[in-house]
Structure formats: structure tokens, C-alpha cells
Design an enzyme around this catalytic site. Structure first.
Site, mmCIF file in Angstrom:
data_model
loop_
_atom_site.group_PDB
_atom_site.id
_atom_site.type_symbol
_atom_site.label_atom_id
_atom_site.label_comp_id
_atom_site.label_asym_id
_atom_site.label_seq_id
_atom_site.Cartn_x
_atom_site.Cartn_y
_atom_site.Cartn_z
ATOM 1 N N ASP A 122 -24.303 29.872 -30.728
ATOM 2 C CA ASP A 122 -25.721 29.795 -31.070
ATOM 3 C C ASP A 122 -25.966 28.644 -32.060
ATOM 4 O OD1 ASP A 122 -28.462 31.169 -31.189
ATOM 5 O OD2 ASP A 122 -27.887 31.078 -33.296
ATOM 6 N N LYS A 161 -28.108 24.999 -31.693
ATOM 7 C CA LYS A 161 -29.106 24.508 -32.646
ATOM 8 C C LYS A 161 -28.772 23.097 -33.123
ATOM 9 C CE LYS A 161 -30.256 29.151 -34.171
ATOM 10 N NZ LYS A 161 -29.783 30.267 -34.984
#
Ligand code: NAI
Ligand SMILES: N[C@@H](CC=O)C(=O)O
Ligand code: NA
Length: 816
Positions: free
Chosen positions: A679, A683
Site C-alpha cells: 500500500d 502511494k
């Protein structure tokens, strides 16, 4: 004095005639008595016309006659006192007998001439006026029934007779003077020729009668009483937010009513227009509505335009070829031909190169227009000086109208922006040099969307409606609906934006409502919906609904919707996503999204892809747009890991802390995505790309915080099971940090075109030392923020802050 005209619905029933009487009650008290002009009872003219046609075709008409008689008789009986009924019924009966004789003649001869047709139609006004004059006499005393055929004199063009204005005015003035003190109740629509034969005044004839009387008597105003609230900003059947205008000029009324606003028929206003007599449109069924005044000069209006008119079914014909260039008289020939054939040309545009000419006609005229043009220009076509005529059907005209446009630059810009942003293709444009009207031709399928979008764009005092189609009803989706529900009033009042959720889908079901799905009952609506979830059909339906200001919101963690973004942009629909999978896929895909959205003039907003609702993506965008350059980014962007390191203290058990992060809504649906660093990687990749680096996933170096067994767990359950056995591993890490007075931090860095994500132990001097909860922190070192970086810090995960970020993106779409 005033002239009051009541249309068919206003004399169409007992109760509407009672309302009419209450409207007249005050008017008849004036010293200068009013003139009251009446139409036939609603539906009667059509019935008469059908009976006449039937008779001419040898069919019986007695049923129609009986219906007509009954309607009038019942009305008389309901409205007149018993002692007054007989004279009225007798007079009406005489009329019906004459009508029967006339129709019998038509039946015998099997012929309906325009002259006879006028005679038949005239019974409608004669009967309604007779009836209402008797009722009015019972209430007000001095009332005179006037058959307008006695005073309005015309030529013998039956069906659409031309008025002899001078003679008519003299006769009307004479009649009024002779009967001073009496209220005249006058038949609309009918007149007579020199020989005293009945003629009719054509479309909108009763309004015309009122205008003729108004002009002849120099009335203070002519009131047209109808069944709607005056002239509106657009057709209220298509634009729910259309509102009534208080005032407009004759020219504006002409332009607006020319295109479809059926309230009045413009040519009927001319007598009043020439004498500058105001026309007031009033509503019999809402008498307190003050009405729309059409006058010569209006007070300065704050409205940029007065309205948007439309014709929803036209065809265009396009004629092209070198034969037209510099040829004077070409368009003269073309349009005289069409005039001769009685083909009404609604709109014309010609390029300045004179190479092509485009004009619009009614669909029923299309084929004949083609045929006569091909005959007329046979030689030019054969010599290839003209190309073959191209016809396009199923088109519509939308026109913005208003005299204020003249003084206000940017009107056409606003129009085309609204159309373009909603993906409405403009086929032809026309603007008169008077600048009262800008007309565009568009596909008929787009008309409703275009009207609403343009209405929203011009009448900014109203709220702009966004239609959102939402995918995902989990943590974030659900919270977004709650926030929208709680905040809708504020949004309307302060931002002028109304959000309607027009579609919702999760993995099980989908539901739609163009009026907006209720945010109180959406869960039930979705559950009881007959539609099984199917993403392609969801998207198809969204496109077919063709709603204005449309936004697609992806609140899923699924790769499936990503494959549809491009198609959605191409349908001129903006996309908002908190799903990071799209932007962190291949660089090519990331670019395609940006480029496609841009090419189609729509938005692609994804603030929540990084740091949830924290203003990180927008901050970076502003830096880049203003010409800054990112030198370095250092950040903590996993709310989940942040929370774990901030709470994995003392006796805490690692497994329980991860579970708590999930329960608090910080983790991805699959928490392995957080703990594996995936994750965070997404980003960092998105940030790097937004900072101008064409990077791929492989370019990001990740140090995982998880031991191998956890990383390889097949299911979320297995994963949690492995965590139970990993306490020692994490306790060791924690102790090592604590021993040196440090804390564990999972830090991402972009520098020199390289991205790394590493597990670090930082002491109190490090700017990332002081974090709590699910905090994210990001520091941008740029050319302009070189000495001290720009820092954004705060909670970077959780349903509330994420939904709030999606909400903010939605407002930003609304602002464009
Ligand atoms: N939790 C947070 O703090 C943040 C979450 N996000 C993102 O928000 C997104 C949603 O997260 P949650 O709401 O926690 O997930 P969730 O698992 O609670 O909800 C996902 C929803 O999407 C639906 N869905 C999945 N695939 C679908 C498909 N193909 N068609 C239609 N519906 C589909 C599911 O039925 C479910 O309703 C994720 O992409 C996540 O990365 C972004 C920033 C912060
Ligand atoms: N799961 C994410 C939520 C935000 O994107 C996180 O923990 O940071
Ligand atoms: Na953000």
C-alpha cells in the site's frame, strides 16, 4: 381598461369557470370595464375538427355531437340558477342544431372546404362565450356577449385569415364606446370576411383576438390567463429547476416562445407589441402568481440570459460544394425554393468560405426538401459543383435567449463549456447579430442533459446538481453516504451544489434512480433491487441515463473498475477514486487516465490515494502547476503501520494491535497489503509520478516489516494466525529501538529519481519521531521549499477522513 383572455383549460370545467368569475369579480368593478376574450372549452376545437373530418370521410359524427352538447349543458346546469338556465340552454341548442345541419351537409357532400371548416370550428368559441357570458351576467349584471365576427374583419383566407387592422380597430372602438359600462365577453379566434362569412385567425387565434382588442382600445394591459405559471426559463417537463420569469421583453418572448415554449404564440402579440401594451401571462389555477410581464422595456435584470428554449426533433441538411463559392444568388435560389414549397427553415448557418450551407427543418419536411433541392440543382449536382445533400436526423436545437447577452462577454464561452464538459457534441451553431439568441444543434438524445447542464451553468442562483454513480458500499462508501446525507443542506446553501446519487453498486447488487437514491434508505433499496451487480451493465446504464454533471466514484479496493476508467472518461464523465490500484498500475495506464480525462474536459481526482483526506495530492499538484520542482520527498504514508508502531508498547500483543488497526478502519480490506508495504509502495509511486517521474513498481525498493511466514500466508485468517507466533520478532525490534530511546518508523523516500521504503529507528531529533495514532507525515523539499521543507501531517487513514477526502473531490468537480 384591461383585456383578459382565458384559454381552453380556464373555461374547461365548472370549477375553472368559477375561478374565472372570482378573477373577474374585482375587474368588473372598475369604471373602465374589461374586455374578456374566451377560447373554446379545452378539447372542444379538436373534437369539432375530428367530427368535421369524420363527416367528410362519410363517418358518423353523432356521438361527438352528443358529447359536446352534454359537456356544455352540464356546465350550464351547474353554474346557472334554475330560472336562468332555459334561455341559455335554448340558445346553445340552436347552435348545436346549426352545427348538426352543417356537418350533415359535409357528410352528404363528402367534402370539407376550409370555409366550412372555419364555420364548424367557430362553434367552440361561440358556445363557450355564450355560456360564460350568461353565467357572468347572473353574477355581475352588465355583461354583453360579443361575437367577434361582427368586429374583426379579415380577408377570405379561411383557416388563417389576415386582419384588416384599420377597419377592425374602428369597429372595436365603436363597439366599446357604445357599450361603455358593460363588460364585453368576446369570442376568441373567430372573425369574418367582407361577405360576413366566418373566418378564423389561425394558431393562437384567441390570444390574437385579445391583442387586437388591446391595441384598438389602447388597453393598459392584456392579460393572458392560462394553466401554467407564465413563461419559464426552460421547458419544465425537461428541466425540473426551471422557474418563472417575472419580466421579459417582446423580443425575448418571441425568441423563447419561437422555440417550443407553448405559453403564447409570438405573432399573436404583434398588435400589442406595436402599441407597447404590456402582456401579462397569468395562471387561472394559481391566481396569486403575479405573472410574467412581457413589455417593451424591462428593468435591468441580473439574469445573464432569460431562458433556454429548445426544439426536440429537427433534421439538418448540409449542402457543400465549390459551386456556391462567391455565387451571389445561390442562397436566394435555395431559400426561395424552400419558401415556395412551404418548407419552414428553422435555422441557417453558412461558413464564411461559402463552401457549405447548413439549415434545419422539421423532420416531416426533410425528404421533400431533399427532393426539391435535387431537382432545382440538378445541373450543378451533375457537374459536381455541388456535392450530394447530406441529411442528419434525430437532432435538436437548444438556444439561450436574452437581451443582456449583448452587454455580457463570455456567454457563448459558458454555453460551450457546459456542453463540452458534458460531452454534448455541437453540430452547428447560429447566432443572430442582434445577440439575443445563440442556438446550437445537438443530438436529440443529449437534449435533456444539455438543457439541464446549461440551465445549471447560467442560473447560478440555483443549485448545481451533480449526478454521482458510486461503486463500493464498504467502509468508505458507506461513510461517504452518511456524510453526504448529513451535509446536504449546508452544501446547497454554501456551495450551491446538490449531489444526487444516481447509481450504487457493490459486488452483489446495483440500483439506479435519476432523481437521486434516498440516502436514508439506500441499503434497503440496494438489497431489494432486481439488478444483480455487473460492472459493465452499471457503466452502460450510467451512460444511457445521460445525466448532466455526471461523476463516477470508485470506493472499492478492486482492480476490476480500473479497466473501465478510460471508457468512462470517453463518455465525458469525471472520475473520483480512493482506489489506488489504477494510478499505481503501469505508468502507461496512469498517463492514459490523465490524458483521456483531459482530452474529454472532465476531472480525474484521487486526493485520497495518498494520506486519505490530508491535502497531499493537491499540494503536490499546486507545486508542480506553479513551476516548482520536487527535489526530495520523505514520508510516512501507512496509517496502519504508523498506528501499530505507536501502539505496540508495553505488554501489547502484535497480533492484537494489527486487529485493532483493522477494526478502526485504517487497514486495507486485506491488511497484508499494508504490512507488506504494498500500500505504501502504491502511494510512493503515485507521488513520484505526480512529481514528474515516469516510474514503475519495479523501481521502488521495499523493505518489508513482516517475517517471511506472514508474507506468504494464503488467506487473511492464516495471516493473523502467523502474527500470533511472531510476537517475539516484533518485540525484538521494539526493544532494540526502545533501548536507544528511539521509535520504529516505516519511511518512504524519493530522491534522485529513486524510491525506497525502509524500516528505521529514529531518535527524538528526527522530525518523524513525534507521531501518534494513524498519523501520516510528508515533507516536500523543492526548489522553492529548499531551506525548510513543506510539511503536511495528520491522521492518514480511517473511514471518516477518507470519505471526507472523496467528498472534497466531489465538491471540486462541482466547482468546474
Ligand atoms: N481505509 C482507509 O483509511 C483508506 C482507504 N482507501 C481506499 O478505499 C477503498 C475502499 O476501502 P474500504 O471501504 O475499506 O473497502 P471495503 O472492503 O470495506 O469496501 C469495498 C466495497 O467495494 C465493493 N466492490 C469491490 N469490488 C467491486 C466491483 N468489482 N464492483 C462493485 N463493487 C465492488 C464491495 O462490495 C464493497 O462494498 C480501498 O481502495 C482503499 O485503498 C483510501 C484511503 C484511505
Ligand atoms: N490502509 C491505508 C489507508 C490509507 O490509504 C493505510 O493504512 O494507510
Ligand atoms: Na490525501
Amino acid at each position: 381598461m384591461k383585456v383578459l383572455k382565458f384559454g381552453g383549460t380556464s373555461v374547461g370545467s365548472v370549477s375553472s369557470i368559477q375561478t374565472l368569475l372570482s378573477i373577474l369579480k374585482d375587474e368588473v368593478k372598475n369604471e373602465e370595464k374589461p374586455v374578456v376574450v374566451l377560447s373554446a372549452m379545452g378539447g372542444v376545437t379538436n373534437l369539432l375538427s375530428a367530427m368535421a373530418e369524420d363527416a367528410a370521410n362519410g363517418k358518423e359524427f353523432t356521438a361527438g355531437l352528443a358529447e359536446l352538447e352534454k359537456r356544455h349543458f352540464d356546465t350550464v346546469k351547474a353554474l346557472l340558477d334554475v330560472q336562468n338556465q332555459n334561455p341559455a340552454l335554448t340558445r346553445l341548442k340552436i347552435h348545436f342544431n346549426q352545427l348538426e345541419e352543417l356537418l350533415q351537409g359535409v357528410l352528404t357532400l363528402r367534402e370539407l372546404t376550409p370555409k366550412t371548416r372555419d364555420q364548424v370550428l367557430a362553434f367552440g368559441e361561440r358556445c363557450s362565450t355564450l355560456m360564460v357570458s350568461k353565467v357572468a351576467a347572473q353574477h355581475f349584471g352588465d355583461v354583453l356577449f360579443v361575437d367577434a365576427a361582427d368586429v374583426i374583419k379579415t380577408d377570405s383566407a379561411f383557416g388563417n385569415a389576415k386582419v384588416n387592422t384599420e377597419l377592425t380597430e374602428r369597429l372595436v372602438q365603436g363597439l366599446y364606446t357604445e357599450n361603455k359600462g358593460k363588460t364585453l365577453i368576446v369570442t376568441g379566434f373567430i372573425a369574418s370576411n367582407d361577405a360576413g362569412q366566418t373566418t378564423t385567425l389561425g394558431r393562437g387565434g384567441s390570444d390574437y383576438t385579445a391583442a387586437i382588442f388591446g391595441a384598438a382600445l389602447n388597453a393598459q394591459e392584456v392579460q393572458i390567463w392560462t394553466d401554467v405559471n407564465g413563461m419559464m426559463t426552460a421547458d419544465p417537463r425537461m428541466v425540473k429547476k426551471a422557474f418563472s420569469l417575472t419580466e421579459l421583453t417582446y423580443t425575448e418572448a418571441m425568441e423563447l416562445s419561437y422555440f417550443g415554449a407553448k405559453v403564447i404564440y409570438p405573432p399573436t402579440m404583434i398588435p400589442a407589441f406595436l402599441k407597447k401594451i404590456p402582456i401579462v401571462i397569468k395562471n387561472t389555477f394559481e391566481p396569486e402568481f403575479e405573472g410574467t410581464v412581457i413589455r417593451h422595456d424591462c428593468k435591468a435584470s441580473t439574469l445573464p440570459i432569460k431562458g433556454i428554449s429548445s426544439i426536440n426533433n429537427i433534421s439538418i441538411l448540409n449542402l457543400e460544394g465549390s459551386g456556391m463559392v462567391g455565387k451571389s444568388g445561390f442562397s436566394g435560389r435555395l431559400f426561395s425554393l424552400l419558401a415556395r414549397e412551404q418548407i419552414n427553415v428553422i435555422l441557417i448557418t453558412q461558413s464564411s468560405s461559402e463552401h457549405s450551407i447548413t439549415f434545419a427543418v422539421q423532420p416531416q419536411d426533410t425528404d421533400r426538401a431533399k427532393q426539391v433541392i435535387e431537382q432545382e440543382f440538378e445541373l450543378e449536382l451533375a457537374a459536381k459543383k455541388l456535392e450530394h445533400l447530406v441529411i442528419e436526423k434525430n437532432l435538436a436545437i437548444l438556444a439561450i435567449v436574452g437581451e443582456n447577452m449583448k452587454q455580457t462577454p463570455g456567454m457563448s464561452g459558458k454555453l460551450f463549456h457546459a456542453l463540452g464538459r458534458n460531452g454534448v457534441n455541437v453540430r452547428a451553431i447560429a447566432q443572430g447579430s442582434s445577440e439575443y439568441n445563440i442556438s446550437v444543434i445537438i443530438s436529440a438524445n443529449d437534449l435533456s442533459k444539455a438543457l439541464n447542464a446549461v440551465h445549471d451553468a447560467f442560473f447560478v442562483q440555483l443549485t448545481k446538481t451533480l449526478h454521482a454513480f458510486c461503486l463500493g458500499t464498504g467502509n468508505i462508501g458507506k461513510t461517504l453516504f452518511n456524510q453526504l446525507n448529513a451535509h446536504s443542506e449546508y452544501l446547497k446553501d454554501n456551495n450551491g451544489i446538490q449531489v444526487k446519487i444516481a447509481g450504487i453498486s457493490n459486488t452483489r447488487k446495483m440500483t439506479f434512480n435519476s432523481d437521486g437514491i434516498s440516502l436514508d434508505t439506500w441499503q434497503n433499496d440496494l438489497q431489494s433491487s432486481p439488478y444483480e451487480a455487473d460492472l459493465q451493465s452499471f457503466i452502460n446504464r450510467m451512460k444511457e441515463m445521460n445525466l448532466p454533471n455526471c461523476v463516477f466514484i470508485d470506493n472499492t479496493a478492486s482492480p476490476v473498475p480500473i479497466g473501465f476508467y478510460e471508457e468512462i472518461f470517453k463518455a465525458n464523465i469525471s472520475v473520483i477514486t480512493c482506489n489506488k490500484i489504477g494510478n499505481s498500475g503501469s505508468y502507461k495506464q496512469y498517463r492514459t487516465f490523465k490524458d483521456t480525462a483531459r482530452a474529454h474536459g472532465v476531472d480525474f481526482f484521487y486526493e485520497t490515494n495518498v494520506g486519505a483526506g490530508l491535502p497531499i495530492i493537491n499540494t503536490l499538484k499546486n507545486l508542480m502547476n506553479s513551476g516548482d520542482r520536487v527535489q526530495r520527498i520523505e514520508a510516512i504514508l501507512s496509517g496502519t503501520i504508523s498506528f501499530i508502531f505507536n501502539n505496540f508498547k508495553g505488554d501489547a500483543n502484535f497480533h492484537d494491535v494489527v486487529k485493532e488497526a483493522q477494526d478502526k478502519g485504517y487497514t486495507e480490506p486485506d491488511p497484508r497489503d499494508d504490512l507488506s508495504g504494498k500500500d505504501f509502495m502504491r502511494k510512493m509511486l503515485i507521488l513520484a509520478r505526480d512529481a514528474g517521474y515516469a516510474m514503475e513498481e519495479a523501481d521502488v525498493e521495499i523493505e518489508s516489516v513482516l517475517p517471511k511466514a506472514s508474507l506468504e500466508a494464503k488467506t487473511v485468517e492464516d495471516f493473523y494466525a502467523t502474527l500470533k507466533t511472531e510476537d517475539a520478532h516484533f518485540a525484538k525490534l521494539k526493544d532494540a529501538a526502545e533501548k536507544d530511546g528511539k521509535v520504529l518508523r516505516y519511511i518512504g523516500k524519493l530522491e534522485d529519481g529513486k524510491v525506497t521504503i525502509t524500516l528505521q529507528m529514529v531518535d527524538e531529533n528526527h522530525p518523524f519521531y513525534m507521531l501518534s495514532g494513524s498519523d501520516n507525515i510528508i515533507s516536500f523539499t523543492t526548489d522553492r521549499y529548499r531551506e525548510r521543507p513543506l510539511v503536511v501531517k495528520g491522521p492518514g487513514a480511517g473511514a471518516e477522513v477518507t470519505a471526507a477526502g472523496v467528498f472534497a473531490d466531489l465538491i471540486n468537480v462541482g466547482a468546474n
